[in-house]
Write a protein that holds these residues in place. Structure first.
Motif, PDB file in Angstrom:
ATOM      1  N   ASP A 212      47.743   4.593  68.161  1.00  0.00           N
ATOM      2  CA  ASP A 212      47.727   6.103  68.444  1.00  0.00           C
ATOM      3  C   ASP A 212      47.549   6.452  69.855  1.00  0.00           C
ATOM      4  OD1 ASP A 212      47.596   8.909  67.959  1.00  0.00           O
ATOM      5  OD2 ASP A 212      45.685   8.711  66.802  1.00  0.00           O
ATOM      6  N   MET A 213      47.700   7.539  70.276  1.00  0.00           N
ATOM      7  CA  MET A 213      47.201   7.849  71.690  1.00  0.00           C
ATOM      8  C   MET A 213      45.816   7.610  72.156  1.00  0.00           C
ATOM      9  SD  MET A 213      49.828  11.026  72.754  1.00  0.00           S
ATOM     10  CE  MET A 213      49.148  12.049  71.589  1.00  0.00           C
ATOM     11  N   TRP A 214      44.955   7.840  71.215  1.00  0.00           N
ATOM     12  CA  TRP A 214      43.442   7.924  71.343  1.00  0.00           C
ATOM     13  C   TRP A 214      43.272   6.548  70.645  1.00  0.00           C
ATOM     14  CZ3 TRP A 214      40.501   9.737  74.555  1.00  0.00           C
ATOM     15  CH2 TRP A 214      38.968   9.586  74.632  1.00  0.00           C
ATOM     16  N   ASP A 215      42.580   5.282  71.431  1.00  0.00           N
ATOM     17  CA  ASP A 215      42.441   4.116  70.927  1.00  0.00           C
ATOM     18  C   ASP A 215      40.902   3.592  71.158  1.00  0.00           C
ATOM     19  OD1 ASP A 215      42.594   3.544  73.630  1.00  0.00           O
ATOM     20  OD2 ASP A 215      44.087   2.333  73.658  1.00  0.00           O
ATOM     21  N   LEU A 216      40.784   2.484  70.652  1.00  0.00           N
ATOM     22  CA  LEU A 216      39.410   1.815  71.077  1.00  0.00           C
ATOM     23  C   LEU A 216      38.837   1.962  72.692  1.00  0.00           C
ATOM     24  CD1 LEU A 216      39.316  -1.107  68.439  1.00  0.00           C
ATOM     25  CD2 LEU A 216      37.620   1.039  68.304  1.00  0.00           C
ATOM     26  N   THR A 217      39.629   1.530  73.426  1.00  0.00           N
ATOM     27  CA  THR A 217      39.389   1.423  74.778  1.00  0.00           C
ATOM     28  C   THR A 217      39.124   2.857  75.286  1.00  0.00           C
ATOM     29  OG1 THR A 217      40.892  -0.424  75.289  1.00  0.00           O
ATOM     30  CG2 THR A 217      40.448   1.018  77.134  1.00  0.00           C
ATOM     31  N   SER A 218      39.820   3.866  75.053  1.00  0.00           N
ATOM     32  CA  SER A 218      39.492   5.375  75.409  1.00  0.00           C
ATOM     33  C   SER A 218      38.196   5.487  74.718  1.00  0.00           C
ATOM     34  CB  SER A 218      40.724   6.236  74.887  1.00  0.00           C
ATOM     35  OG  SER A 218      42.026   5.740  75.624  1.00  0.00           O
ATOM     36  N   ASN A 219      38.098   5.344  73.570  1.00  0.00           N
ATOM     37  CA  ASN A 219      36.939   5.653  72.750  1.00  0.00           C
ATOM     38  C   ASN A 219      35.625   5.152  73.342  1.00  0.00           C
ATOM     39  OD1 ASN A 219      36.169   7.655  70.387  1.00  0.00           O
ATOM     40  ND2 ASN A 219      35.558   5.755  69.485  1.00  0.00           N
ATOM     41  N   ALA A 220      35.615   3.834  73.495  1.00  0.00           N
ATOM     42  CA  ALA A 220      34.629   3.388  74.158  1.00  0.00           C
ATOM     43  C   ALA A 220      34.295   3.597  75.549  1.00  0.00           C
ATOM     44  CB  ALA A 220      34.930   1.943  74.641  1.00  0.00           C
ATOM     45  N   THR A 221      35.267   4.005  76.399  1.00  0.00           N
ATOM     46  CA  THR A 221      34.934   4.694  77.807  1.00  0.00           C
ATOM     47  C   THR A 221      34.307   5.994  77.540  1.00  0.00           C
ATOM     48  OG1 THR A 221      37.121   3.745  78.662  1.00  0.00           O
ATOM     49  CG2 THR A 221      36.336   5.489  79.747  1.00  0.00           C
ATOM     50  N   ALA A 222      34.706   6.868  76.735  1.00  0.00           N
ATOM     51  CA  ALA A 222      34.144   8.026  76.645  1.00  0.00           C
ATOM     52  C   ALA A 222      32.821   8.154  76.026  1.00  0.00           C
ATOM     53  CB  ALA A 222      34.869   9.279  75.498  1.00  0.00           C
ATOM     54  N   TRP A 223      32.451   7.151  75.027  1.00  0.00           N
ATOM     55  CA  TRP A 223      31.042   7.273  74.473  1.00  0.00           C
ATOM     56  C   TRP A 223      30.383   6.504  75.606  1.00  0.00           C
ATOM     57  CZ3 TRP A 223      29.023   9.590  70.904  1.00  0.00           C
ATOM     58  CH2 TRP A 223      29.658  10.080  69.918  1.00  0.00           C
ATOM     59  N   HIS A 224      30.941   5.588  76.343  1.00  0.00           N
ATOM     60  CA  HIS A 224      29.870   4.935  77.691  1.00  0.00           C
ATOM     61  C   HIS A 224      29.467   6.035  78.633  1.00  0.00           C
ATOM     62  CE1 HIS A 224      28.138   1.676  79.873  1.00  0.00           C
ATOM     63  NE2 HIS A 224      28.357   2.264  80.760  1.00  0.00           N
ATOM     64  N   ALA A 225      30.478   6.973  78.713  1.00  0.00           N
ATOM     65  CA  ALA A 225      30.141   7.782  79.901  1.00  0.00           C
ATOM     66  C   ALA A 225      29.290   8.893  79.305  1.00  0.00           C
ATOM     67  CB  ALA A 225      31.530   8.811  80.016  1.00  0.00           C
ATOM     68  N   LEU A 226      29.075   8.982  78.101  1.00  0.00           N
ATOM     69  CA  LEU A 226      28.205  10.129  77.387  1.00  0.00           C
ATOM     70  C   LEU A 226      26.891   9.326  77.352  1.00  0.00           C
ATOM     71  CD1 LEU A 226      27.475  12.867  76.068  1.00  0.00           C
ATOM     72  CD2 LEU A 226      27.850  11.705  73.895  1.00  0.00           C
ATOM     73  N   LEU A 227      26.813   7.987  76.585  1.00  0.00           N
ATOM     74  CA  LEU A 227      25.532   7.334  76.592  1.00  0.00           C
ATOM     75  C   LEU A 227      25.291   6.286  77.299  1.00  0.00           C
ATOM     76  CD1 LEU A 227      26.192   6.943  72.730  1.00  0.00           C
ATOM     77  CD2 LEU A 227      25.094   8.763  73.781  1.00  0.00           C
ATOM     78  N   GLY A 228      26.014   5.595  78.469  1.00  0.00           N
ATOM     79  CA  GLY A 228      25.549   4.593  79.133  1.00  0.00           C
ATOM     80  C   GLY A 228      25.403   3.321  78.429  1.00  0.00           C
ATOM     81  N   GLU A 229      24.211   2.642  78.815  1.00  0.00           N
ATOM     82  CA  GLU A 229      24.022   1.283  78.067  1.00  0.00           C
ATOM     83  C   GLU A 229      23.437   1.623  76.800  1.00  0.00           C
ATOM     84  OE1 GLU A 229      24.844  -1.410  79.398  1.00  0.00           O
ATOM     85  OE2 GLU A 229      25.851   0.042  81.139  1.00  0.00           O
ATOM     86  N   ARG A 230      23.034   2.814  76.243  1.00  0.00           N
ATOM     87  CA  ARG A 230      22.566   3.092  74.970  1.00  0.00           C
ATOM     88  C   ARG A 230      23.665   3.186  73.930  1.00  0.00           C
ATOM     89  NH1 ARG A 230      18.395   2.324  73.054  1.00  0.00           N
ATOM     90  NH2 ARG A 230      18.311   4.287  71.598  1.00  0.00           N
TER      91      ARG A 230
END
Length: 324
Positions: A212-230
């Motif tokens: 799919d166009m939204w994958d684990l790499t994209s998802n991890a990047t977005a969550w890290h942008a929001l949460l950082g090391e948390r």
């Protein structure tokens, strides 16, 4: 993997390589710039659609110590009295999107036929504003709307919180926050392919990654942008990632939909199941062969038309006078 819907498969096959590029820490800024330049941002006059809608922008107090929040409100022209309200949070993985671009379709498909008002929230984006900033923006806007319902011409007892993708995750988090703070109550929560889980451990996440166009790499990047090391922390707040919630009781009725061929499938199904296990009310649709955001990619497909019709039926039932 579950096969894509045939009509959707044709559309996906025609997309250029840029559409399949994963979001990464290295290209995040470039993607944000590209999105800001390419995503439609209709003006207030555009949204008025020749007088079909009354539209206004409001600059309202934000969270304590934070900037004001911009709200875009719209309602069908000529309707009198207090209208039900859809309080809408746009998608964009928490790092992209804007409050204006989502409105033309929402006004056409829901506001006009259902006779409802809409408020779209321009919340701050990560990583410039990490958690809890975006959620607190949405909460501050909701509190302002409830306190100015008469001025807006909306019924504060008939407010539905909604959103798509990251906006769906924010809407779920906002429903939890409203419950626990005793904030302005919502009549329902409309969660469209919501982004709920920061951990990236579901089967569907692995199954659909690279497909799919939204994958684990994209998802991890977005969550890290929001949460950082948390991101991934064992004690992360459910307001940051609603899939972490262990108590989903006392929430307004939920509508949850997701595609069978997207990575959010399992976390969204699990969220509906957790609501049921807590004695709550949820209507769940898993659209066969749907990828993430399929109704935007192939709006004329039979699958997309069915999905939009089901959402509209739920809203109509929820907003019926007998439910107010």
């Amino acid at each position: 993997m579950p096969p894509f819907d045939p009509e959707l498969g044709v559309v996906l096959a025609e997309l250029g390589s840029e559409a399949w590029e994963s979001l990464t820490p290295d290209n995040l800024v470039a993607r944000q710039v590209r999105d800001a330049g390419g995503r439609p941002r209709p003006t207030v006059e555009d949204l008025r659609a020749g007088g079909a809608f009354d539209v206004a922008e409001w600059c309202v107090p934000g969270p304590a110590g934070a900037p004001d929040v911009t709200l875009v409100s719209a309602r069908p022209s000529g309707l009198v009295g207090s209208l039900p309200l859809l309080y809408y949070l746009h998608g964009g993985a928490m790092v992209m999107g804007n409050a204006w671009s989502v409105l033309p379709r929402i006004l056409r498909e829901w506001a006009l036929p259902l006779g409802i008002a809409v408020v779209s929230v321009e919340y701050r984006l990560a990583p410039g504003t990490p958690y809890p900033g975006p959620l607190e923006d949405c909460y501050a806007g909701l509190v302002w709307v409830a306190g100015h319902a008469a001025e807006l011409g909306v019924d504060p007892d008939r407010v539905v919180i909604g959103g798509k993708s990251a906006g769906g995750g924010l809407a779920a988090a906002l429903a939890l926050l409203v419950r626990d703070r005793g904030g302005p109550p919502a009549l329902g929560q409309l969660l469209l392919c919501p982004m709920l889980d920061d951990r990236g451990t579901t089967f569907s996440g692995r199954q659909m990654s690279g497909v799919d166009m939204w994958d684990l790499t994209s998802n991890a990047t977005a969550w890290h942008a929001l949460l950082g090391e948390r991101r991934g922390a064992g004690d992360l707040s459910p307001y940051a990632a609603p899939a972490r919630a262990t108590d989903l009781s006392g929430l307004p009725p939920a509508y949850i939909d997701v595609g069978s061929a997207e990575m959010f499938r399992d976390e969204d199904v699990a969220y509906a199941n957790a609501i049921w296990q807590c004695g709550g009310q949820a209507e769940l649709h898993v659209w066969p062969g749907g990828c993430h955001g399929f109704d935007s990619l192939a709006p004329r497909s039979a699958l997309s038309r069915d999905a939009r019709a089901a959402r509209t039926r739920w809203l109509r039932r929820l907003l019926a006078p007998s439910n107010s």
